[in-house]
Design an enzyme around this catalytic site. Structure first.
Site, PDB file in Angstrom:
ATOM      1  N   PRO A 168       0.803  -1.230   0.000  1.00 44.37           N
ATOM      2  CA  PRO A 168       0.000   0.000   0.000  1.00 44.37           C
ATOM      3  C   PRO A 168       0.832   1.274   0.000  1.00 44.37           C
ATOM      4  O   PRO A 168       1.890   1.350   0.622  1.00 44.37           O
ATOM      5  CB  PRO A 168      -0.810  -0.118   1.294  1.00 44.37           C
ATOM      6  CG  PRO A 168      -0.930  -1.583   1.515  1.00 44.37           C
ATOM      7  CD  PRO A 168       0.389  -2.158   1.060  1.00 44.37           C
ATOM      8  N   CYS A 169       0.325   2.262  -0.711  1.00 41.97           N
ATOM      9  CA  CYS A 169       1.049   3.529  -0.834  1.00 41.97           C
ATOM     10  C   CYS A 169       0.355   4.663  -0.088  1.00 41.97           C
ATOM     11  O   CYS A 169       0.769   5.799  -0.179  1.00 41.97           O
ATOM     12  CB  CYS A 169       1.193   3.902  -2.310  1.00 41.97           C
ATOM     13  SG  CYS A 169      -0.388   4.089  -3.161  1.00 41.97           S
ATOM     14  N   GLN A 170      -0.707   4.377   0.642  1.00 42.39           N
ATOM     15  CA  GLN A 170      -1.452   5.458   1.291  1.00 42.39           C
ATOM     16  C   GLN A 170      -0.617   6.252   2.283  1.00 42.39           C
ATOM     17  O   GLN A 170      -0.860   7.422   2.507  1.00 42.39           O
ATOM     18  CB  GLN A 170      -2.681   4.900   2.027  1.00 42.39           C
ATOM     19  CG  GLN A 170      -3.782   4.432   1.095  1.00 42.39           C
ATOM     20  CD  GLN A 170      -3.678   2.958   0.799  1.00 42.39           C
ATOM     21  OE1 GLN A 170      -2.583   2.401   0.816  1.00 42.39           O
ATOM     22  NE2 GLN A 170      -4.793   2.325   0.520  1.00 42.39           N
ATOM     23  N   SER A 183       2.341   8.267  -0.222  1.00 39.18           N
ATOM     24  CA  SER A 183       2.082   8.676  -1.598  1.00 39.18           C
ATOM     25  C   SER A 183       1.916  10.184  -1.696  1.00 39.18           C
ATOM     26  O   SER A 183       1.457  10.833  -0.763  1.00 39.18           O
ATOM     27  CB  SER A 183       0.814   7.997  -2.110  1.00 39.18           C
ATOM     28  OG  SER A 183       0.421   8.546  -3.336  1.00 39.18           O
TER      29      SER A 183
END
Length: 482
Positions: free
Chosen positions: A132-134, A137
């Site tokens: 995940p890049c949350q 990002s």
């Protein structure tokens, strides 16, 4: 489901049936001569699965999209290893890897990899994944960063556990380009932690930030790709890499995985920066900071990185993916939702007075530049500002990066001119599929449209993955004896 009534088995029955197939060829278990169909069509797909279904379980072929079997009252789909014509013996078929048969049921899929016993995962020569890049990002503000120490980022540790348990020879990972810089207060730490972990598992690691539009695609989407391979693989040995400057340059410029997949312009080897990286992950987490560039390699405890530029291929434009047929009215934007004032206006200033709610619910407002008062958590007032982005995404340019919010009333959502009416609308789900390189209606499975947009905003650009897949296939073909 009625058609499956004769396909019902207990789990014990299935295990017994399949145990009788162990150490036998497809030809030996094909009592119904299903394989004979390849005489007329040697490129027939799914033939291994057909043999299992028709000769092993004994039910006739069909094109139904329903699951193959009912096992302990659970609908279950059979998946088999693919086969191909042998390159060494052109008249014979071979499995791409040791044959396996897997039963998959939506009711029994484990969605949390952290709960899986990693030793139970089948042996494999390539692990592919993204995490995940949350947390880091650029789609989020800097004060939301947590990197791989954050709640979402812990997926990396599950990936690492798999690599430790299965000794996977090759790894292909994907993340946002900001991974190389995360977090803002200790640049490069998160990526360095990943590299340190892979160093401990005896991997050589290459990375490259790739912008899809620079390699001929229809989206300006930048992603970090990581390709790691064990030092004892035939591929690693063929590179003959060392810590010498000329060898590092050779890998990045011409001979490495990414150099062979996404060509770059010639660069000066004096621009390569290097840094020692510890195999003490905690030390890296506490102390390491480094400015990683968009290309690089880790070898033997050192990272080498350089800023490189692609041998660009002219990108496709939005015009190539816009639907030419009539588009449903629900995708069009009423004029009152487009503008709240003069259409030429691209800025709003709310430092003195906030605009009415109706004005703030227009595309002109959310895509325009803004200045407005905000209150910090400590009670301090400050002026928040952001720049304008193009109101309408014109046909003569590639798409911007699609996010999972595509299709909603959101600053990042594309709005375009309809091909026929020239009126303004959002993209259709089919157009988002084309932007990512998927076949038309790939997500048209009955899911709600908002999930179709979400899937495409979360997807990778298929042609880029296909290019990497071809390079990997060549590596595997040249390593068949391993």
């Amino acid at each position: 489901m009625q058609e499956l009534i004769n396909h019902s088995f207990t789990k014990k029955d299935v295990i017994g049936i399949l145990e009788n197939c162990l150490n036998k060829t497809l030809g030996e278990i094909d009592i119904n001569h299903v394989f004979d169909s390849t005489r007329e069509n040697p490129k027939i797909t799914g033939i291994a699965g057909n043999v299992i279904e028709q000769s092993v379980f004994g039910y006739s072929a069909n094109s139904s999209k329903n699951p193959d079997l009912i096992i302990d009252n659970i609908p279950t789909e059979l998946k088999t290893t693919g086969i191909r014509l042998s390159k060494k013996h052109p008249k014979e078929y071979e499995a791409k890897e040791p044959m396996s048969i897997t039963g998959v049921s939506p009711k029994t899929i484990i969605t949390d990899i952290s709960l899986v016993n990693k030793n139970d995962i089948p042996h494999h020569n390539l692990l592919v994944g993204g995490f995940p890049c949350q947390d880091y990002s650029v789609a989020r503000s800097l004060n939301g960063e947590k990197g791989i120490t954050g709640k979402k980022g812990v997926l990396w540790w599950s990936i690492l556990e798999i690599l430790k348990a299965k000794k996977t020879p090759f790894v292909l990972l994907e993340n946002v380009d900001r991974l190389l810089l995360s977090p803002s207060k200790q640049r490069g730490r998160d990526f360095a932690i990943i590299l340190s972990c892979l160093l401990n598992e005896d991997y050589i690691v290459e990375w490259r930030v790739v912008n899809a539009a620079q390699y001929g695609e229809v989206q300006r989407r930048r992603r970090t790709f990581i390709f790691a391979y064990k030092r004892n693989t035939k591929f690693a040995k063929s590179l003959n890499v060392s810590n010498q400057d000329n060898d590092i340059y050779r890998i990045i410029q011409n001979e490495g995985f990414f150099a062979k997949t996404f060509s770059i312009k010639e660069f000066n080897n004096l621009s390569i920066k290097s840094e020692n990286i510890s195999d003490d992950v905690q030390l890296v987490s506490d102390k390491f900071t480094f400015n990683f560039e968009n290309s690089g390699i880790m070898y033997n405890g050192f990272v080498y990185t350089a800023k490189t530029f692609p041998e660009e291929i002219e990108p496709k434009t939005l015009k190539t993916i816009i639907e030419k047929e009539t588009v449903a009215s629900k995708f069009f934007i009423p004029n009152e939702k487009l503008y709240y004032t003069n259409p030429e206006e691209t800025h709003s200033d709310e430092t003195e007075n906030e605009l009415p709610a109706k004005s703030r619910q227009t595309w002109q407002y959310i895509k325009g530049a803004k200045r407005k008062m905000r209150l910090a958590t400590n009670g301090h007032k400050y002026v928040y500002s952001e720049g304008a982005i193009p109101m309408i995404d014109e046909w003569n340019k590639p798409a911007r990066t699609m996010l999972t919010s595509e299709g909603s009333f959101n600053r990042s959502t594309h709005i375009v001119r309809d091909y026929n009416t020239k009126e303004i609308r959002i993209l259709t789900p089919l157009e988002t599929e084309r932007i990512q390189g998927f076949p038309d209606n790939w997500t048209n499975t009955g899911m709600p449209e908002k999930f179709r947009y979400f899937c495409m905003g979360n997807a990778l650009v298929v042609p880029l993955i296909s290019k990497m897949g071809k390079t990997i296939e060549k590596i595997f073909d040249e390593s068949e004896d391993e």
